[in-house]
Design a protein around this motif. Sequence first.
Motif, PDB file in Angstrom:
ATOM      1  N   ARG A 158      38.957  36.843  42.144  1.00 27.48           N
ATOM      2  CA  ARG A 158      38.230  35.711  41.563  1.00 27.48           C
ATOM      3  C   ARG A 158      39.148  34.877  40.666  1.00 27.48           C
ATOM      4  O   ARG A 158      39.933  35.407  39.891  1.00 27.48           O
ATOM      5  N   ASP A 191      41.330  41.908  41.550  1.00 30.59           N
ATOM      6  CA  ASP A 191      40.138  41.060  41.620  1.00 30.59           C
ATOM      7  C   ASP A 191      40.598  39.623  41.911  1.00 30.59           C
ATOM      8  O   ASP A 191      41.294  38.998  41.110  1.00 30.59           O
ATOM      9  N   ILE A 240      35.103  41.094  31.670  1.00 23.71           N
ATOM     10  CA  ILE A 240      36.539  41.349  31.854  1.00 23.71           C
ATOM     11  C   ILE A 240      37.343  40.690  30.731  1.00 23.71           C
ATOM     12  O   ILE A 240      38.266  41.295  30.170  1.00 23.71           O
ATOM     13  N   GLU A 276      28.775  46.899  42.109  1.00 21.89           N
ATOM     14  CA  GLU A 276      28.762  45.522  41.622  1.00 21.89           C
ATOM     15  C   GLU A 276      29.986  45.262  40.741  1.00 21.89           C
ATOM     16  O   GLU A 276      30.349  46.078  39.892  1.00 21.89           O
ATOM     17  N   LYS A 277      30.594  44.102  40.983  1.00 16.19           N
ATOM     18  CA  LYS A 277      31.773  43.752  40.206  1.00 16.19           C
ATOM     19  C   LYS A 277      31.405  43.448  38.755  1.00 16.19           C
ATOM     20  O   LYS A 277      30.326  42.933  38.470  1.00 16.19           O
ATOM     21  N   MET A 278      32.336  43.767  37.873  1.00 18.41           N
ATOM     22  CA  MET A 278      32.164  43.431  36.465  1.00 18.41           C
ATOM     23  C   MET A 278      32.192  41.914  36.304  1.00 18.41           C
ATOM     24  O   MET A 278      32.953  41.222  36.994  1.00 18.41           O
ATOM     25  N   SER A 279      31.381  41.379  35.405  1.00 21.11           N
ATOM     26  CA  SER A 279      31.357  39.937  35.197  1.00 21.11           C
ATOM     27  C   SER A 279      32.682  39.477  34.595  1.00 21.11           C
ATOM     28  O   SER A 279      33.400  40.237  33.927  1.00 21.11           O
ATOM     29  N   GLU A 293      43.420  47.243  37.954  1.00 19.22           N
ATOM     30  CA  GLU A 293      42.107  46.956  38.559  1.00 19.22           C
ATOM     31  C   GLU A 293      41.802  45.462  38.522  1.00 19.22           C
ATOM     32  O   GLU A 293      41.360  44.872  39.515  1.00 19.22           O
TER      33      GLU A 293
END
Length: 254
Positions: free
Chosen positions: A32, A30, A9, A2-5, A26
């Motif tokens: 997003r 991402d 971050i 699961e991706k970190m929120s 990293e």
Amino acid sequence: MEKMSIKAIKAQLNEIIDAKDPKLVEFRQDNRKGVQQALDQWQKKQAKQVALKQKYNDMSVFEIEKKAQGFQAICGIDEVGRGPLAGPVVAAAVILNDEHAILGLNDSKQLSAHKREELVQEIKKNARAIGIGEATAEEIDQLNIYQATKVAMQRAIDQLEIAPDCLLIDAMVLDNGLPQEKIIKGDARSVSIAAASIIAKVYRDEWMAKYGENYPAYGFANNAGYGTKEHLKAIDEQGILPIHRKTFAPIKNK
């Protein structure tokens, strides 16, 4: 996995100060939008810090030069309040610690009131000694503003707990026998003078605001004694106060 929120971050980015931190690699992978925006903000913040550090280094040149010449207690001196119609002219003298680091120092006029308040606390933490001197409106009328400014500066020096062995002064020369350098626009070019500028500005603004509590019509908390419309109207309607400079126009013409 699961991706970190995005919130998590952002919290981690607030702790990162090294551009080579592996977490940044990293985060850059991402896709997003919120993560990329957070990275952009982090990079802008880091760039701003780099610029502040560079400016601080540039503004430390005079102090470094004097230290190389063997001086141990280099004192920056500046004044505020030459132009107002009311109140004292106030000078401050500041001897900074050798390890001082007060990012954001600048000419007090270029800073917000909130930023000046913050910096005063940092200056006090990073100073070996601070002195404040005043010359009253009456002294300004007796001596003229230029000579009264010198008096205020010398009084600030006399208030220091450590005797300075070298002075850096914003656009003035004092006849006190101490080694000194007159620096034009020194409050924007020397960390010591900038510190003195901020100390003097905050002190004088507080002095004027406190005096103004008894005379609210003059607006001293907002104008610091300068000839604003509100201030001039109060002079016309309510008269001249003891802290007014009688030799300054338009007061001297009344």
